[in-house]
Design a protein around this motif. Structure first.
Motif, PDB file in Angstrom:
ATOM      1  N   ASP A 203       0.798  -1.220   0.000  1.00 57.00           N
ATOM      2  CA  ASP A 203       0.000   0.000   0.000  1.00 57.00           C
ATOM      3  C   ASP A 203       0.834   1.275   0.000  1.00 57.00           C
ATOM      4  OD1 ASP A 203       1.042  -0.251   2.508  1.00 57.00           O
ATOM      5  OD2 ASP A 203      -0.805   0.247   3.577  1.00 57.00           O
ATOM      6  N   CYS A 204       2.142   1.165  -0.257  1.00 56.14           N
ATOM      7  CA  CYS A 204       3.003   2.342  -0.158  1.00 56.14           C
ATOM      8  C   CYS A 204       2.696   3.405  -1.216  1.00 56.14           C
ATOM      9  CB  CYS A 204       4.482   1.930  -0.206  1.00 56.14           C
ATOM     10  SG  CYS A 204       5.003   1.221  -1.782  1.00 56.14           S
ATOM     11  N   LYS A 224      -7.695   5.030 -17.706  1.00 59.73           N
ATOM     12  CA  LYS A 224      -7.311   3.822 -16.995  1.00 59.73           C
ATOM     13  C   LYS A 224      -5.795   3.723 -16.968  1.00 59.73           C
ATOM     14  CE  LYS A 224     -11.454   1.160 -18.217  1.00 59.73           C
ATOM     15  NZ  LYS A 224     -11.978   1.051 -16.852  1.00 59.73           N
ATOM     16  N   TYR A 225      -5.278   3.052 -15.940  1.00 59.46           N
ATOM     17  CA  TYR A 225      -3.851   2.775 -15.882  1.00 59.46           C
ATOM     18  C   TYR A 225      -3.586   1.529 -16.721  1.00 59.46           C
ATOM     19  CZ  TYR A 225      -3.964   5.898 -11.828  1.00 59.46           C
ATOM     20  OH  TYR A 225      -4.140   6.969 -11.006  1.00 59.46           O
ATOM     21  N   THR A 226      -2.875   1.696 -17.808  1.00 61.69           N
ATOM     22  CA  THR A 226      -2.560   0.565 -18.680  1.00 61.69           C
ATOM     23  C   THR A 226      -1.149   0.074 -18.389  1.00 61.69           C
ATOM     24  OG1 THR A 226      -4.011   1.398 -20.423  1.00 61.69           O
ATOM     25  CG2 THR A 226      -2.353  -0.235 -21.063  1.00 61.69           C
ATOM     26  N   ASP A 239       2.520 -11.147 -12.476  1.00 65.24           N
ATOM     27  CA  ASP A 239       3.537 -10.446 -11.684  1.00 65.24           C
ATOM     28  C   ASP A 239       2.930 -10.022 -10.347  1.00 65.24           C
ATOM     29  OD1 ASP A 239       5.477  -8.844 -10.621  1.00 65.24           O
ATOM     30  OD2 ASP A 239       5.227  -7.216 -12.059  1.00 65.24           O
ATOM     31  N   LYS A 240       3.353 -10.676  -9.285  1.00 60.42           N
ATOM     32  CA  LYS A 240       2.908 -10.301  -7.947  1.00 60.42           C
ATOM     33  C   LYS A 240       4.086  -9.773  -7.124  1.00 60.42           C
ATOM     34  CE  LYS A 240      -0.552 -14.028  -7.781  1.00 60.42           C
ATOM     35  NZ  LYS A 240      -1.012 -15.215  -7.001  1.00 60.42           N
ATOM     36  N   PHE A 244       5.076  -1.711  -7.997  1.00 58.63           N
ATOM     37  CA  PHE A 244       4.078  -1.060  -8.843  1.00 58.63           C
ATOM     38  C   PHE A 244       2.848  -1.943  -9.022  1.00 58.63           C
ATOM     39  CE2 PHE A 244       2.680  -0.104 -13.329  1.00 58.63           C
ATOM     40  CZ  PHE A 244       2.053   1.087 -13.020  1.00 58.63           C
ATOM     41  N   MET A 245       3.051  -3.198  -9.424  1.00 57.20           N
ATOM     42  CA  MET A 245       1.928  -4.085  -9.681  1.00 57.20           C
ATOM     43  C   MET A 245       1.201  -4.444  -8.386  1.00 57.20           C
ATOM     44  SD  MET A 245       0.174  -5.569 -12.024  1.00 57.20           S
ATOM     45  CE  MET A 245       1.215  -5.686 -13.476  1.00 57.20           C
TER      46      MET A 245
END
Length: 340
Positions: A203-204, A224-226, A239-240, A244-245
């Protein structure tokens, strides 16, 4: 660009079916010529019955088999709609017959059926699927003692499951950039998620993302954020791990907003990060230029010029490519049906 909903055939094994192994050949025979099958609804009038018309209302159709593979069947089917009109101060009703396209992939082991979503012609692809299945089943059951069902292909609700299934095709993710919840409500939900110990939780960056969303809303911007790889030719793998993701996933989970997966073929669908069982995703859709399908029937390009052989070949190749990106019943399912 037209939208096509993805459906598939599921054959229903009945008691002592005749020539069960030839079921795809039986289906092909029904679409060999325009006159081999009639689609319609309602009991015919006495006059229609005398003329050999099996339905009160008949849906006109025409068929085109791809030259590159005749087992891929293109069909155009029309509805008949009464349109009230007024001309020279007189009220009258005229017939309108809007149509849509259906693509049937009947190649060995494949059972995809793509139905154009065109409300001007039919209220929904499901109505077309029901019309097709109704007549096909009458013929198949009377001749071979089995039937089929035309079912929609739904995308899974769980984002990670869908993402993993689309590893080779996923090209981008689109995250929401505006939210119905207030910032305070979102942050309280984020705190709740923190206690669950999710591997993708972070949550940073969320306060900064929310600040951007607030400013965008004030300026009346939507977007939207693409997220996509630097190399557009490669797939976007699960990607976990990146900060960013992880923040984008956490925010989507907290706001209960769906994330869009975009495939290389242009398909777009929505998934929730984690399904709670309360939401249902939509049917898989793909986009395709229906003017190219019209060209195959009329022999004229969209600009009105005669369609040359290379135009036909290109359009058919694009159809095959679209079908290749669609989900279909696998051989494993077919084998399971064989022993049912």
């Amino acid at each position: 660009m037209a939208k096509f909903a993805t459906y598939y055939f599921k054959y229903n094994h009945e008691f002592a079916p005749y020539e069960w192994g030839d079921r795809q050949k039986h289906l092909a025979a029904l679409f060999a010529e325009d006159s081999n099958i009639v689609f319609g609804e309602g009991e015919p009038t006495e006059e229609q019955r005398a003329q050999g018309i099996p339905y009160r209302r008949v849906f006109e159709h025409r068929i085109y088999h791809l030259k590159c593979n005749p087992d891929i069947i293109l069909m155009q089917i029309a509805n008949s709609i009464d349109v009230p009109m007024e001309k020279k101060f007189e009220h009258k009703v005229e017939k309108n017959e809007p149509s849509l396209f259906v693509i049937i992939d009947n190649r060995k082991g494949l059972r995809t059926i793509a139905i154009q979503n065109r409300r001007k012609a039919f209220s929904a692809p499901k109505r077309v699927a029901d019309i097709l299945a109704g007549e096909i089943n009458q013929v198949l059951f009377s001749r071979y003692c089995y039937s089929l069902t035309i079912l929609p292909e739904y995308y899974p609700e769980d984002l990670f499951k869908a993402w993993e299934e689309q590893q080779k095709n996923a090209n981008a993710l689109r995250f929401p950039s505006s939210y119905e919840m207030s910032d305070g409500e979102i942050m309280r939900k984020v705190e709740e998620l923190k206690m669950q110990g999710k591997e993708f939780f972070d949550d940073c960056l969320i306060p900064s993302i929310l600040t951007m969303a607030t400013e965008a809303k004030k300026a009346k911007y939507r977007g939207k954020y693409t997220v996509m790889p630097d190399d557009k030719k490669t797939a976007l793998y699960v990607d976990k791990t990146t900060v960013f993701m992880r923040n984008l996933l956490t925010l989507a989970r907290a706001t209960n907003e769906p994330v869009e997966i975009v495939t290389k073929g242009g398909g777009t669908f929505r998934c929730f990060v984690e399904s709670d069982g309360g939401d249902t995703d939509k049917i898989v859709h793909h986009k395709f230029d229906d003017r190219l399908l019209e060209m195959l029937f009329k022999g004229k390009r969209p600009d009105g010029q005669k369609a040359e052989s290379e135009d036909i070949d290109k359009a058919e190749a694009m159809i095959v490519e679209m079908l290749g990106g669609m989900k279909h019943v696998s051989e494993d399912v077919e084998e399971a049906e064989d022993v049912a």
